[in-house]
Motif scaffolding. Structure first.
Motif, PDB file in Angstrom:
ATOM      1  N   UNK A 283      12.949  10.277   7.589  1.00  0.00           N
ATOM      2  CA  UNK A 283      13.646  11.096   6.594  1.00  0.00           C
ATOM      3  C   UNK A 283      14.848  10.367   6.016  1.00  0.00           C
ATOM      4  N   UNK A 284      15.578   9.634   6.854  1.00  0.00           N
ATOM      5  CA  UNK A 284      16.714   8.852   6.362  1.00  0.00           C
ATOM      6  C   UNK A 284      16.252   7.797   5.368  1.00  0.00           C
ATOM      7  N   UNK A 285      15.127   7.171   5.651  1.00  0.00           N
ATOM      8  CA  UNK A 285      14.624   6.140   4.752  1.00  0.00           C
ATOM      9  C   UNK A 285      14.123   6.735   3.441  1.00  0.00           C
ATOM     10  N   UNK A 286      13.460   7.882   3.512  1.00  0.00           N
ATOM     11  CA  UNK A 286      12.982   8.531   2.295  1.00  0.00           C
ATOM     12  C   UNK A 286      14.160   9.025   1.455  1.00  0.00           C
ATOM     13  N   UNK A 287      15.219   9.447   2.123  1.00  0.00           N
ATOM     14  CA  UNK A 287      16.386   9.995   1.425  1.00  0.00           C
ATOM     15  C   UNK A 287      17.071   8.962   0.539  1.00  0.00           C
ATOM     16  N   UNK A 288      16.787   7.692   0.752  1.00  0.00           N
ATOM     17  CA  UNK A 288      17.345   6.633  -0.100  1.00  0.00           C
ATOM     18  C   UNK A 288      16.862   6.791  -1.534  1.00  0.00           C
ATOM     19  N   UNK A 289      15.657   7.319  -1.695  1.00  0.00           N
ATOM     20  CA  UNK A 289      15.065   7.458  -3.026  1.00  0.00           C
ATOM     21  C   UNK A 289      15.547   8.773  -3.631  1.00  0.00           C
ATOM     22  N   UNK A 290      16.450   8.646  -4.577  1.00  0.00           N
ATOM     23  CA  UNK A 290      17.205   9.812  -5.047  1.00  0.00           C
ATOM     24  C   UNK A 290      16.393  10.791  -5.868  1.00  0.00           C
ATOM     25  N   UNK A 291      15.179  10.433  -6.237  1.00  0.00           N
ATOM     26  CA  UNK A 291      14.332  11.401  -6.942  1.00  0.00           C
ATOM     27  C   UNK A 291      13.627  12.342  -5.971  1.00  0.00           C
ATOM     28  N   UNK A 292      13.785  12.094  -4.668  1.00  0.00           N
ATOM     29  CA  UNK A 292      13.177  12.950  -3.643  1.00  0.00           C
ATOM     30  C   UNK A 292      14.235  13.892  -3.086  1.00  0.00           C
TER      31      UNK A 292
END
Length: 303
Positions: A66-75
């Motif tokens: 989740x921390x890694x996905x949260x880097x992508x600000x469109x998510x």
């Protein structure tokens, strides 16, 4: 949340959903992940057979993801439960338990399944710890130990054959009269599998680690691990209400592109396959995200 419309909404934010979200985030897609925080392996102490993460705690894997996905600000993430999805002219309208409404062009269900555990005292607290589902995920850790299988008939026969690869100290508990054929019984006995037909009363355990099977006739059998495959149901009933087809086993039917029979609706992870593992959930989620992005591109170019 101020934003109400997304290109893709993912229902289920565990391994498969997060993997799809990463694919879509890296594709610059506006994505919402709706998750209620109840992964089916939340009681399992360690995850295995997932390269780079072997032996890690499931909660640690998902938190890192989740921390890694949260880097992508469109998510974006929404903590809550989706309770209704309506197919509209332009996509889908999703309503949450708290009354929030979001819309999207595509939807992915990565919602997993809910195991329907038998009413055997001690079974539930041992589930995922020492009462196991998959030898590929956990068999190595209990190799050569005193092991039992709770199953019967054809499934019991095939399960016993499989588990015998990890231990020869094996007994098949049919929990009632055996439904094995005479030939199956002979084959298992010839391979050292003890067949026990007494009904099970309870499991003795210490914090989820089983020590004995207690039968209703008072007999006790020492074991260090038990394999079982209880029935399950879809964790989320929404795909059924949308008209998504299911298999005889109760899994959502998807094609090679992770598409359901309903246009714009995709599914990935445990809700679609009997091969329930973190690695496979991640794989199907990543692939589904790429397919969804391509479908959105194709639609935009067709206008």
């Amino acid at each position: 949340m101020e934003q109400k419309h997304f290109e893709v909404i993912i229902v289920g934010g565990s391994y498969s959903g997060l993997s799809a979200a990463m694919s879509l985030g890296r594709s610059l897609r506006q994505v919402l992940v709706i998750d209620s925080g109840l992964p089916c392996n939340r009681q399992t102490p360690h995850s295995h057979n997932f390269i780079t993460q072997d032996g890690e705690k499931p909660a640690v894997i998902s938190a890192k993801a989740k921390l890694q996905v949260d880097i992508y600000k469109t998510v974006q993430f929404y903590n809550g439960l989706a309770v209704q999805v309506i197919k509209t002219e332009n996509g889908f309208e999703i309503t949450t338990e708290s009354g929030n409404i979001f819309t999207s062009r595509k939807i992915l269900f990565a919602t997993g399944v809910r195991d329907l555990l038998p009413e055997i005292e001690g079974f539930a607290p041992c589930w995922g710890i020492s009462v196991l589902h998959c030898p590929y995920c956990h068999g190595y850790e209990v190799k050569n130990e005193k092991t039992a299988i709770i199953a019967n008939g054809e499934m019991g026969y095939e399960y016993a054959k499989l588990i015998s690869n990890w231990t020869k100290d094996l007994r098949l508990c049919t929990n009632g009269k055996s439904e094995l054929t005479a030939e199956q019984t002979k084959t298992l006995k010839n391979h050292g599998v003890l067949i026990l037909e007494e009904e099970i009363d309870s499991l003795e355990h210490n914090d989820g680690y089983v020590s004995n099977i207690i039968f209703k006739n008072g007999e006790k059998v020492e074991v260090k691990a038990i394999y079982a495959r209880p029935p399950f149901e879809q964790h989320c009933p929404i795909p059924e209400t949308l008209g998504c087809d299911s298999s005889e086993q109760g899994l959502l039917k998807v094609d090679a592109m992770q598409k359901t029979n309903i246009s714009g609706v995709f599914a990935s992870g445990d809700c679609t396959t009997q091969m329930r593992s973190v690695a496979i959930a991640v794989s199907t989620g990543s692939f589904a995200g790429a397919v969804i992005n391509k479908e959105l591109i194709d639609e935009d170019f067709s206008q």
